[in-house]
Motif scaffolding. Structure first.
Motif, PDB file in Angstrom:
ATOM      1  N   TRP A  79       0.867  -1.186   0.000  1.00 29.87           N
ATOM      2  CA  TRP A  79       0.000   0.000   0.000  1.00 29.87           C
ATOM      3  C   TRP A  79       0.892   1.220   0.000  1.00 29.87           C
ATOM      4  CZ3 TRP A  79      -1.293   2.374   5.179  1.00 29.87           C
ATOM      5  CH2 TRP A  79      -0.652   1.736   6.249  1.00 29.87           C
ATOM      6  N   SER A  80       0.376   2.301  -0.589  1.00 27.98           N
ATOM      7  CA  SER A  80       1.237   3.456  -0.806  1.00 27.98           C
ATOM      8  C   SER A  80       1.050   4.479   0.316  1.00 27.98           C
ATOM      9  CB  SER A  80       0.890   4.093  -2.144  1.00 27.98           C
ATOM     10  OG  SER A  80      -0.473   4.477  -2.125  1.00 27.98           O
ATOM     11  N   GLU A  81       1.943   5.456   0.315  1.00 32.66           N
ATOM     12  CA  GLU A  81       1.852   6.539   1.298  1.00 32.66           C
ATOM     13  C   GLU A  81       0.541   7.311   1.104  1.00 32.66           C
ATOM     14  OE1 GLU A  81       4.157   6.335   3.598  1.00 32.66           O
ATOM     15  OE2 GLU A  81       3.156   7.964   4.644  1.00 32.66           O
ATOM     16  N   LYS A  82       0.137   7.447  -0.144  1.00 35.52           N
ATOM     17  CA  LYS A  82      -1.136   8.134  -0.437  1.00 35.52           C
ATOM     18  C   LYS A  82      -2.295   7.359   0.168  1.00 35.52           C
ATOM     19  CE  LYS A  82       0.224  11.349  -3.342  1.00 35.52           C
ATOM     20  NZ  LYS A  82       0.174  12.725  -2.922  1.00 35.52           N
ATOM     21  N   MET A  83      -2.185   6.035   0.081  1.00 37.31           N
ATOM     22  CA  MET A  83      -3.245   5.192   0.632  1.00 37.31           C
ATOM     23  C   MET A  83      -3.318   5.384   2.152  1.00 37.31           C
ATOM     24  SD  MET A  83      -5.523   2.870  -0.187  1.00 37.31           S
ATOM     25  CE  MET A  83      -5.292   1.542  -1.342  1.00 37.31           C
ATOM     26  N   ARG A  84      -2.167   5.644   2.767  1.00 34.83           N
ATOM     27  CA  ARG A  84      -2.182   5.909   4.212  1.00 34.83           C
ATOM     28  C   ARG A  84      -3.079   7.131   4.501  1.00 34.83           C
ATOM     29  NH1 ARG A  84       2.067   4.989   8.202  1.00 34.83           N
ATOM     30  NH2 ARG A  84       3.731   5.383   6.712  1.00 34.83           N
ATOM     31  N   GLY A  85      -2.867   8.188   3.692  1.00 32.06           N
ATOM     32  CA  GLY A  85      -3.661   9.404   3.868  1.00 32.06           C
ATOM     33  C   GLY A  85      -5.145   9.095   3.724  1.00 32.06           C
TER      34      GLY A  85
END
Ligand code: DLL
Length: 433
Positions: free
Chosen positions: A214-220
């Motif tokens: 999962w990406s950093e954007k997905m964390r957001g």
């Protein structure tokens, strides 16, 4: 909270001594009990006693998933079955599953490491953990479960699926920690809204997400939709299960590898050359405390890099950066290497796009064709066709610009891409069928 201050903040010189002692014992155990490892040592004319430093590990050959398959089901076990108390397996996409075993001591070690991991992710004994990782042969459910009990938290063993009931339980029991794959966590938030509920009114503080990239954007996205702090947990069955590495919630910048139990290396996946800190390559692990299923220089196929910088949390264990993909997930589209997570990062830049996507690869007239299906939110979906078409073109342009690959982007109706209850299926490659 640092659960095991002694080991987790140990000065690195001391840590190396612990590693060396444990490594030696592991090599002996593997050499004398697993015919595969013995043959590997013999082929290279090496004895366990020849490995006198961590750097000497490089004298040993790698172990690959195929080696485990060749010894299916129990050929890699280093103890008699009498001493094996648990078996797990990971299915993979092709062939026979990989089977792993644990002694009673291995289960204790795993529980301790998982308790450490949960604590690093913000959990305390006062927490209620809603554990939506699947229970069964998959290591996620039971791994988290034993760790939560070891920590002294209350665990709800809900497993994956039966989504509506999960929402009811969340509302009624007020769990404070969510453990799930990131894709299932998103699905849960969606299901809550459909039922007229919202995570805003639930009590979650932390989400401990892993088992898939999962990406950093997905964390957001997850933090916004689930009203919690999202942290990354990593592991794989062959090396133990979840809890091989864990992000601390203080820094949220890479995952501490529990180096008193696992020795990591990064290699060039094509040449096998060991790469220095900071360089990206394939992650390789040697387990140094496991009894039933020791692994020596096991090639994970996961792509990442190691970061030795000190961390604000006080742990001295090295961090691995977020796994960007697997060597076997890498798509080669007309000669360009693309990981699904890179596409995800481009998609997440666009407003009105939902984090549900699928990559369809095909071959037409001998050329690879990539189609990206991505869901739009209700609001964008109700816009005019032209607005949607413009958006498709913009996304396609960015994919080309950032990744150098041409893709046809198709915005699809909200909720039309199948949701997973475990690991999401991001790629459908018709070239392989
Ligand atoms: O997925 C263990 C696990 C369970 C980890 C729950 C975290 C949470 P396997 O089914 O054997 O074990 O799959 C292991 O999943 O090699 C990676 O490719 C991928 N993976 C696991 N965690 C992450 C993560 C479990 N945090 C394979 N980020 C690994 C990216 C991950 N990929």
């Amino acid at each position: 909270m640092i659960l095991d201050v002694g080991f987790e903040t140990m000065p690195r010189e001391d840590l190396e001594q612990v590693q060396m002692r444990r490594l030696q014992a592991t090599l002996e155990r593997a050499y004398y009990n697993v015919p595969f490892y013995r043959a590997q040592f013999d082929k290279n004319s090496i004895l366990p006693s020849d490995i006198k430093s961590i750097a000497d590990l490089q004298k040993l050959p790698f172990t690959a998933k195929q080696d485990l398959r060749d010894n299916y089901p129990f050929g890699m076990f280093a103890v008699p079955m009498d001493n094996v108390v648990r078996i797990h397996a990971s299915s993979g996409t092709t062939g026979k599953p990989t089977v792993v075993g644990y002694t009673a001591r291995d289960i204790r070690t795993w529980s301790e490491l998982m308790a450490r991991a949960l604590a690093a992710g913000g959990a305390t004994r006062g927490d209620i953990i809603h554990n939506a990782y699947g229970y069964g042969l998959f290591t996620g459910g039971l791994g988290v479960h034993y760790g939560a009990e070891k920590l002294g938290a209350s665990v709800i063993p809900v497993s994956g699926g039966n989504t509506k009931r999960q929402i009811v339980l969340m509302k009624d029991f007020g769990p404070t920690i969510l453990t799930a794959t990131p894709s299932y966590a998103l699905h849960l938030s969606e299901a809550a809204l459909e039922m007229g509920e919202s995570f805003e009114h639930f009590k979650f503080k932390f989400g401990i997400f892993g088992a898939e990239p999962w990406s950093e954007k997905m964390r957001g996205e997850l933090e916004e939709k689930l009203f919690l702090t999202a942290v990354d947990i990593y592991g794989l069955s062959e090396v133990m299960g979840p809890g091989v590495a864990m992000e601390c919630h203080e820094a949220k910048k890479g995952l501490h590898i529990f180096e008193d139990h696992f020795i990591p290396e990064i290699i060039n996946p094509d040449t096998g050359e060991v790469l220095p800190y900071g360089e990206t390559g394939e992650l390789v692990f040697t387990s140094i405390t496991k009894e039933a299923f020791p692994v020596i220089r096991y090639r994970t196929r996961d792509i990442t890099s190691l970061n030795p910088e000190p961390c604000i949390c006080g742990r001295t264990h090295i961090r691995m950066n977020r796994v960007s993909g697997r060597t076997d997930d890498m798509l080669i589209i007309r000669g360009v290497n693309v990981f699904p997570s890179q596409i995800e990062s481009v998609l997440m830049e666009f407003k009105g796009i939902e984090p549900h996507y699928q990559l369809i690869v095909d071959r037409k007239d001998n050329l690879d064709v990539l189609t990206v299906l991505v869901e739009v939110g209700e609001k964008l979906f109700s816009d005019e066709v032209k607005v949607l078409q413009d958006e498709e073109r913009n996304i396609s342009k960015n994919i080309k610009e950032y990744l150098g690959v041409s893709a046809t982007v198709r915005l699809v109706e909200p909720k039309s891409i199948a949701r997973s209850e475990g690991k999401a299926v991001r790629v459908i490659d018709h070239r392989k069928i």
